[in-house]
Design a protein around this motif. Structure first.
Motif, PDB file in Angstrom:
ATOM      1  N   GLU A   1       0.881  -1.296  -0.055  1.00 51.36           N
ATOM      2  CA  GLU A   1       0.081   0.094  -0.089  1.00 51.36           C
ATOM      3  C   GLU A   1       0.730   1.311   0.108  1.00 51.36           C
ATOM      4  O   GLU A   1       0.403   2.396  -0.012  1.00 51.36           O
ATOM      5  N   GLU A   2       2.186   1.089   0.212  1.00 54.30           N
ATOM      6  CA  GLU A   2       3.083   2.343   0.397  1.00 54.30           C
ATOM      7  C   GLU A   2       4.572   1.748   0.171  1.00 54.30           C
ATOM      8  O   GLU A   2       4.990   0.600   0.258  1.00 54.30           O
ATOM      9  N   ASP A   3       5.313   2.690  -0.199  1.00 51.55           N
ATOM     10  CA  ASP A   3       6.740   2.406  -0.832  1.00 51.55           C
ATOM     11  C   ASP A   3       7.507   2.492   0.741  1.00 51.55           C
ATOM     12  O   ASP A   3       8.227   3.560   0.990  1.00 51.55           O
ATOM     13  N   SER A   4       7.624   1.397   1.297  1.00 58.67           N
ATOM     14  CA  SER A   4       8.408   1.672   2.537  1.00 58.67           C
ATOM     15  C   SER A   4       8.809  -0.079   2.843  1.00 58.67           C
ATOM     16  O   SER A   4       8.226  -0.776   2.843  1.00 58.67           O
TER      17      SER A   4
ATOM     18  N   ALA B   1       5.995  -1.882   4.580  1.00 62.05           N
ATOM     19  CA  ALA B   1       5.054  -2.502   3.983  1.00 62.05           C
ATOM     20  C   ALA B   1       5.619  -3.613   3.016  1.00 62.05           C
ATOM     21  O   ALA B   1       4.996  -4.744   2.846  1.00 62.05           O
TER      22      ALA B   1
END
Length: 148
Positions: free
Chosen positions: A12-15, A18
């Motif tokens: 859901e996110e660029d981390s 995640a």
């Protein structure tokens, strides 16, 4: 050879958190990017309450949705279009042969396989390209386990 395929994580996110969460939850697919990078691929279940269950999930009964991919713009494109076929499996047996939404019936394990005949690569395959123009696996989804 490792550059020929990749593991796609559904995040859901660029981390980093995640990515690690997606790995732990098995939200992934295997993509043979030697044929091209897909765009629009998705495979999930929606239960009667509207909750979405992604690949790798243990889900209740509901609607299995398979979205057909196309070649992303970053992929090589020749004059012809690739021939893309989709197969949905229920407990390892062929269940559906198209994209769309289908009612999951009873406890089962569902997965999606996308194959491709790479007509779009014919200009890039040397002097005798026809030997390479046949069906190859392009995408293997992770499973959705329904009703377990």
């Amino acid at each position: 050879m490792l550059r020929w395929f990749s593991n796609w994580l559904l995040v859901e996110e660029d981390s980093m958190a995640a990515y690690e969460a997606a790995l732990r939850a098995h939200r992934m697919a295997l993509v043979f990017e030697i044929l091209g990078t897909p765009s629009g691929f998705d495979f999930y279940l929606e239960d009667p309450s509207g909750n979405r269950w992604e690949m790798g999930s243990d889900a209740p009964l509901g609607q299995i949705t398979a979205r057909c991919p196309i070649l992303a713009d970053i992929s090589p494109h020749g004059a012809a279009d690739p021939e893309i076929t989709v197969q949905l499996y229920r407990n390892g047996e062929l269940w559906q042969s198209e994209c769309g939404s289908f009612e999951a019936s009873g406890p089962a394990v569902y997965r999606m396989k996308v194959s491709m005949v790479p007509h779009h690569l014919i200009e890039f395959l040397g002097e005798d390209p026809e030997q390479w123009i046949r069906s190859y696996p392009w995408i293997y989804s992770n499973a959705i386990r329904v009703g377990y």
